[in-house]
Write a protein that holds these residues in place. Structure first.
Motif, PDB file in Angstrom:
ATOM      1  N   SER A 136       0.880  -1.339  -0.102  1.00 48.09           N
ATOM      2  CA  SER A 136      -0.123   0.041   0.055  1.00 48.09           C
ATOM      3  C   SER A 136       1.002   1.161   0.098  1.00 48.09           C
ATOM      4  O   SER A 136       0.470   2.422  -0.241  1.00 48.09           O
ATOM      5  N   ASP A 137       2.117   0.991   0.357  1.00 43.82           N
ATOM      6  CA  ASP A 137       3.017   2.256   0.300  1.00 43.82           C
ATOM      7  C   ASP A 137       3.220   2.962  -1.183  1.00 43.82           C
ATOM      8  O   ASP A 137       3.751   3.957  -1.383  1.00 43.82           O
ATOM      9  N   TYR A 138       3.007   2.050  -2.016  1.00 45.51           N
ATOM     10  CA  TYR A 138       3.333   1.973  -3.516  1.00 45.51           C
ATOM     11  C   TYR A 138       2.161   2.104  -4.367  1.00 45.51           C
ATOM     12  O   TYR A 138       2.281   2.691  -5.528  1.00 45.51           O
ATOM     13  N   VAL A 139       1.258   1.327  -4.134  1.00 44.56           N
ATOM     14  CA  VAL A 139      -0.061   0.910  -5.024  1.00 44.56           C
ATOM     15  C   VAL A 139      -1.095   1.302  -4.410  1.00 44.56           C
ATOM     16  O   VAL A 139      -1.467   0.463  -3.221  1.00 44.56           O
ATOM     17  N   ARG A 140      -2.008   1.907  -4.750  1.00 43.09           N
ATOM     18  CA  ARG A 140      -3.301   2.124  -3.824  1.00 43.09           C
ATOM     19  C   ARG A 140      -4.315   1.170  -4.242  1.00 43.09           C
ATOM     20  O   ARG A 140      -4.524   0.653  -5.549  1.00 43.09           O
ATOM     21  N   GLY A 141      -5.485   0.912  -3.539  1.00 44.47           N
ATOM     22  CA  GLY A 141      -6.485   0.127  -3.670  1.00 44.47           C
ATOM     23  C   GLY A 141      -6.448  -1.400  -3.719  1.00 44.47           C
ATOM     24  O   GLY A 141      -7.029  -2.045  -3.992  1.00 44.47           O
ATOM     25  N   VAL A 142      -5.227  -2.040  -3.054  1.00 43.67           N
ATOM     26  CA  VAL A 142      -5.046  -3.363  -3.180  1.00 43.67           C
ATOM     27  C   VAL A 142      -5.781  -3.705  -1.764  1.00 43.67           C
ATOM     28  O   VAL A 142      -5.577  -3.087  -0.597  1.00 43.67           O
ATOM     29  N   PRO A 143      -6.516  -4.829  -1.976  1.00 45.10           N
ATOM     30  CA  PRO A 143      -7.315  -5.315  -0.453  1.00 45.10           C
ATOM     31  C   PRO A 143      -6.443  -5.660   0.473  1.00 45.10           C
ATOM     32  O   PRO A 143      -5.512  -6.587   0.156  1.00 45.10           O
ATOM     33  N   GLY A 144      -6.481  -5.142   1.641  1.00 44.42           N
ATOM     34  CA  GLY A 144      -5.586  -5.410   2.736  1.00 44.42           C
ATOM     35  C   GLY A 144      -4.168  -5.062   2.351  1.00 44.42           C
ATOM     36  O   GLY A 144      -3.141  -5.732   2.774  1.00 44.42           O
ATOM     37  N   GLY A 145      -3.992  -4.130   1.463  1.00 46.49           N
ATOM     38  CA  GLY A 145      -2.424  -3.738   1.071  1.00 46.49           C
ATOM     39  C   GLY A 145      -1.684  -3.300   2.118  1.00 46.49           C
ATOM     40  O   GLY A 145      -0.366  -3.662   1.933  1.00 46.49           O
ATOM     41  N   ASP A 146      -2.207  -2.812   3.176  1.00 47.65           N
ATOM     42  CA  ASP A 146      -1.192  -2.218   4.360  1.00 47.65           C
ATOM     43  C   ASP A 146      -0.850  -3.641   5.375  1.00 47.65           C
ATOM     44  O   ASP A 146       0.015  -3.690   5.946  1.00 47.65           O
ATOM     45  N   GLN A 152       6.095 -10.988   0.635  1.00 43.91           N
ATOM     46  CA  GLN A 152       4.906 -11.978   0.543  1.00 43.91           C
ATOM     47  C   GLN A 152       4.332 -12.070  -1.114  1.00 43.91           C
ATOM     48  O   GLN A 152       3.909 -12.813  -1.648  1.00 43.91           O
ATOM     49  N   LEU A 153       4.308 -10.858  -1.762  1.00 39.86           N
ATOM     50  CA  LEU A 153       3.889 -11.022  -3.137  1.00 39.86           C
ATOM     51  C   LEU A 153       5.133 -11.643  -3.921  1.00 39.86           C
ATOM     52  O   LEU A 153       4.549 -12.521  -4.611  1.00 39.86           O
ATOM     53  N   PRO A 180      -5.174  -5.026 -26.132  1.00 40.53           N
ATOM     54  CA  PRO A 180      -4.406  -4.836 -25.081  1.00 40.53           C
ATOM     55  C   PRO A 180      -4.865  -4.578 -23.659  1.00 40.53           C
ATOM     56  O   PRO A 180      -6.098  -4.245 -23.729  1.00 40.53           O
ATOM     57  N   PHE A 181      -4.152  -4.911 -22.808  1.00 35.09           N
ATOM     58  CA  PHE A 181      -4.792  -4.623 -21.223  1.00 35.09           C
ATOM     59  C   PHE A 181      -3.509  -3.813 -20.668  1.00 35.09           C
ATOM     60  O   PHE A 181      -2.446  -3.941 -20.880  1.00 35.09           O
ATOM     61  N   THR A 182      -3.987  -2.766 -19.709  1.00 36.76           N
ATOM     62  CA  THR A 182      -3.142  -2.059 -18.858  1.00 36.76           C
ATOM     63  C   THR A 182      -3.031  -2.918 -17.673  1.00 36.76           C
ATOM     64  O   THR A 182      -4.073  -3.624 -16.997  1.00 36.76           O
ATOM     65  N   PRO A 183      -2.116  -2.697 -16.942  1.00 39.06           N
ATOM     66  CA  PRO A 183      -1.705  -3.067 -15.649  1.00 39.06           C
ATOM     67  C   PRO A 183      -3.121  -2.902 -14.461  1.00 39.06           C
ATOM     68  O   PRO A 183      -3.454  -3.966 -13.736  1.00 39.06           O
ATOM     69  N   GLN A 184      -3.593  -1.776 -14.664  1.00 36.60           N
ATOM     70  CA  GLN A 184      -4.679  -1.348 -13.828  1.00 36.60           C
ATOM     71  C   GLN A 184      -5.953  -2.260 -14.050  1.00 36.60           C
ATOM     72  O   GLN A 184      -6.626  -2.618 -13.355  1.00 36.60           O
ATOM     73  N   GLN A 185      -6.047  -2.316 -15.388  1.00 39.08           N
ATOM     74  CA  GLN A 185      -7.254  -3.146 -15.887  1.00 39.08           C
ATOM     75  C   GLN A 185      -7.034  -4.874 -15.298  1.00 39.08           C
ATOM     76  O   GLN A 185      -8.180  -5.195 -14.902  1.00 39.08           O
ATOM     77  N   LEU A 186      -5.997  -5.240 -15.313  1.00 41.41           N
ATOM     78  CA  LEU A 186      -5.652  -6.341 -14.759  1.00 41.41           C
ATOM     79  C   LEU A 186      -6.065  -6.672 -13.220  1.00 41.41           C
ATOM     80  O   LEU A 186      -6.600  -7.419 -13.010  1.00 41.41           O
ATOM     81  N   LEU A 187      -5.673  -5.663 -12.622  1.00 35.84           N
ATOM     82  CA  LEU A 187      -5.839  -5.603 -11.083  1.00 35.84           C
ATOM     83  C   LEU A 187      -7.438  -5.281 -10.992  1.00 35.84           C
ATOM     84  O   LEU A 187      -7.690  -5.793  -9.877  1.00 35.84           O
ATOM     85  N   ASP A 188      -7.973  -4.711 -11.800  1.00 30.67           N
ATOM     86  CA  ASP A 188      -9.456  -4.313 -11.468  1.00 30.67           C
ATOM     87  C   ASP A 188     -10.210  -5.897 -11.553  1.00 30.67           C
ATOM     88  O   ASP A 188     -11.157  -5.954 -10.573  1.00 30.67           O
ATOM     89  N   ALA A 210       2.724 -10.484  -9.340  1.00 32.53           N
ATOM     90  CA  ALA A 210       3.764 -10.116 -10.169  1.00 32.53           C
ATOM     91  C   ALA A 210       3.577  -8.795 -10.825  1.00 32.53           C
ATOM     92  O   ALA A 210       4.165  -7.842 -11.169  1.00 32.53           O
ATOM     93  N   ILE A 211       1.996  -8.369 -11.345  1.00 33.65           N
ATOM     94  CA  ILE A 211       1.679  -7.102 -11.641  1.00 33.65           C
ATOM     95  C   ILE A 211       1.905  -6.158 -10.816  1.00 33.65           C
ATOM     96  O   ILE A 211       2.263  -4.874 -11.045  1.00 33.65           O
ATOM     97  N   LEU A 212       1.597  -6.674  -9.613  1.00 31.11           N
ATOM     98  CA  LEU A 212       1.782  -5.468  -8.485  1.00 31.11           C
ATOM     99  C   LEU A 212       3.318  -4.997  -8.291  1.00 31.11           C
ATOM    100  O   LEU A 212       3.714  -4.009  -8.213  1.00 31.11           O
ATOM    101  N   LEU A 213       4.159  -6.180  -8.372  1.00 36.01           N
ATOM    102  CA  LEU A 213       5.604  -5.709  -8.108  1.00 36.01           C
ATOM    103  C   LEU A 213       6.044  -5.202  -9.484  1.00 36.01           C
ATOM    104  O   LEU A 213       7.117  -4.226  -9.253  1.00 36.01           O
TER     105      LEU A 213
END
Length: 406
Positions: A136-146, A152-153, A180-188, A210-213
Motif C-alpha cells: 500500500s506504500d506504493y500501489v493504492r486500492g490493494v485489498p488489505g494492502g497495508d 509476500q508478493l 491490449p490490457f493495462t496493469p490497472q485493468q488486470l488489477l481491477d 507479479a503485476i503489483l511488483l
C-alpha cells in the motif's frame, strides 16, 4: 500458471494448474538470514554428454515430442567438464514446415517473473525500497494492502486472487486475444474478488502478485518497467535478444506458437496474440543463448548483493515433493529457476549448482499431454537420463494442502 479456459495460462508455474497449497504458519516478516537457506538436494551421478548419451537424449526428446504432439522444441544442456547438448526438433511453423532452429526467439511466460523480482531486489539493494514494506506504500486500492508485504508478493503468499482466474477476464481475452490490457485493468479483475487467504498464511501462485511488483518497480525507479529492465537487468547481463514488449511485437526470427486455449477449443496460431495481459508476470521474449546466461545469473545472484540472494533462495514449501518457492524463483529437486507458459509457448530455465549444469527448454505449444505440460515432460526426460539424482518434475495435478513441515 493456470490454463484457459478455466484460467488464462500466461504465467503458469505448474503442470496442470496453479500451485495452490495451504500452509499453517505465516511467512517471516523479518529479513531471513543466509543460514535459512534450504539444504541442497542430494546430487547423484552426472553423466558426461558423450555421443552415446546425446543419442539417447535425441531418442527421448523425439519420443516425447511425438507422444505429446508438440510441433517443435529447442533444448540446451551445458555441464562444465562434461560437455554440452544443443538441439532443435520438429517445426517452428506448421504451415510452412520450417524446421525449428536453436536461434529462434520464443515467448517465455512466467520466466518473466524472475526478471521482475530481480528488478525489485536491485531496488532493495539500492536502499530505495524494502521487502517488508507494505504494498500500500506504493500501489493504492490493494485489498488489505497495508498488511501485504513486497516479500509476500514475491513469495506468492499474499493471498490475493489471481486476475487470470476471473471469468470476465477470461471472456474478454478469448473474445479478442489481440486486445491490449493495462496493469490497472488486470488489477481491477483481481480486486473485485476478496483475497483467498490472509497474507503469509498460504502459498498460492497468483499472477496478480507479479503485476503489483511491476508497478512497484515503476513507482520506486521512476522508469517504465520495460526501460528499467533493459537498462539495469538485460544490458548488464548481456542479454541482447530479450525484451519486455510494449504489445504484440515479436522480433524476428521467432517460432510460431500453437494453443488450444481458444473460445471453441480448436488449435490456433497464437504467435501474434497480444501478451500485454501477462506484463510483469509473463509477457517477455527471449532465446536459448540469453536464457542459458540468465539461468546462472538468477541462480547465483550475479546482479544482487550476497545477502539479498540468500533471501531470494530461502524457499518455502509448495506441497509438491522436492519443490519450494522463494522470491520469484523455485527449487525443483536441486534445480533452481522457473518455468513459463502462455498460449502457444512454454519454457523451463533452470540451473543445478551441484553440477554447475544449466538446462533450457523452449517449446511452441502449451497444450498438455495427459495432464502434464510439455515443458515438464521434456525437462523430466532430459534430467532422468543425465542427472538421475536430480530429476526435474512437477506432477500433473495440484497436490493436497500440506503444512510447511510436510
Amino acid at each position: 500458471m493456470a490454463r484457459l479456459p478455466s484460467a488464462t495460462a500466461a504465467v503458469a508455474l505448474t503442470a496442470a494448474g496453479l500451485l495452490t497449497v495451504t500452509a499453517c504458519t505465516a511467512a517471516p516478516t523479518s529479513a531471513p538470514q543466509a543460514a535459512a537457506l534450504p539444504t541442497p538436494s542430494p546430487s547423484g551421478p552426472v553423466r558426461a554428454l558423450t555421443p552415446a548419451v546425446s543419442a539417447q537424449l535425441d531418442k527421448a526428446i523425439t519420443r516425447t515430442l511425438r507422444q505429446a504432439g508438440v510441433p517443435g522444441v529447442i533444448v540446451g544442456l551445458w555441464i562444465p567438464g562434461k560437455g554440452s547438448y544443443v538441439r532443435a526438433f520438429g517445426v517452428a511453423d506448421k504451415r510452412s514446415g520450417t524446421a525449428m532452429s536453436d536461434g529462434l526467439r520464443m515467448r517465455i511466460g512466467s520466466e518473466t517473473k524472475t526478471f521482475t523480482v530481480t528488478a525489485l531486489l536491485q531496488l532493495v539493494d539500492a536502499g530505495k525500497t524494502g521487502l517488508d514494506d507494505p504494498v500500500s506504500d506504493y500501489v493504492r486500492g490493494v485489498p488489505g494492502g497495508d498488511r501485504i508485504t513486497l516479500r509476500q508478493l514475491a513469495e506468492m503468499r499474499s493471498g490475493l486472487y489471481s486476475y487470470t482466474e476471473d471469468p470476465d477476464f477470461e471472456k474478454a481475452f478469448l473474445a479478442d486475444p489481440d486486445r491490449p490490457f493495462t496493469p490497472q485493468q488486470l488489477l481491477d479483475y483481481a480486486f473485485r474478488h476478496p483475497p483467498n487467504a490472509e497474507p503469509g498464511k498460504t502459498f498460492e501462485y497468483s499472477n496478480t502478485n507479479a503485476i503489483l511488483l511491476g508497478l512497484v518497480v515503476e513507482k520506486v525507479s521512476g522508469e517504465r518497467l520495460a526501460d528499467y529492465l533493459k537498462k539495469h537487468v538485460l544490458e548488464p547481463s548481456g542479454l541482447d535478444h530479450t525484451l519486455l514488449p510494449e504489445g504484440a511485437e515479436f522480433p524476428e526470427p521467432h517460432a510460431h506458437g500453437y494453443t488450444e486455449q481458444t473460445a471453441d477449443g480448436e488449435v490456433a496460431d497464437a504467435t501474434n496474440w497480444n501478451p500485454s495481459w501477462g506484463w510483469a508476470a509473463g509477457a517477455m521474449i527471449s532465446d536459448l543463448s540469453d536464457l542459458r546466461a540468465w539461468a546462472r545469473i538468477v541462480a547465483t545472484g550475479t546482479l544482487l548483493k550476497p545477502a539479498t540472494q540468500a533471501q531470494r533462495l530461502r524457499t518455502l514449501p509448495t506441497g509438491y515433493p522436492g519443490t519450494g518457492y522463494g522470491l520469484g524463483i523455485f527449487t525443483n529437486h536441486g534445480w533452481i529457476g522457473h518455468n513459463g507458459s502462455l498460449p502457444g509457448y512454454q519454457s523451463v530455465v533452470v540451473h543445478l549448482p551441484s553440477a554447475q549444469a544449466t538446462l533450457v527448454t523452449l517449446s511452441n505449444t502449451d497444450t498438455a499431454y495427459q495432464g502434464s505440460d510439455p515443458s515438464t515432460l521434456f525437462a523430466k526426460a532430459i534430467t532422468s537420463l543425465v542427472t538421475p539424482g536430480n530429476v526435474y518434475d512437477l506432477p500433473p495435478a495440484p497436490p493436497a494442502p500440506v503444512s510447511p513441515s510436510g
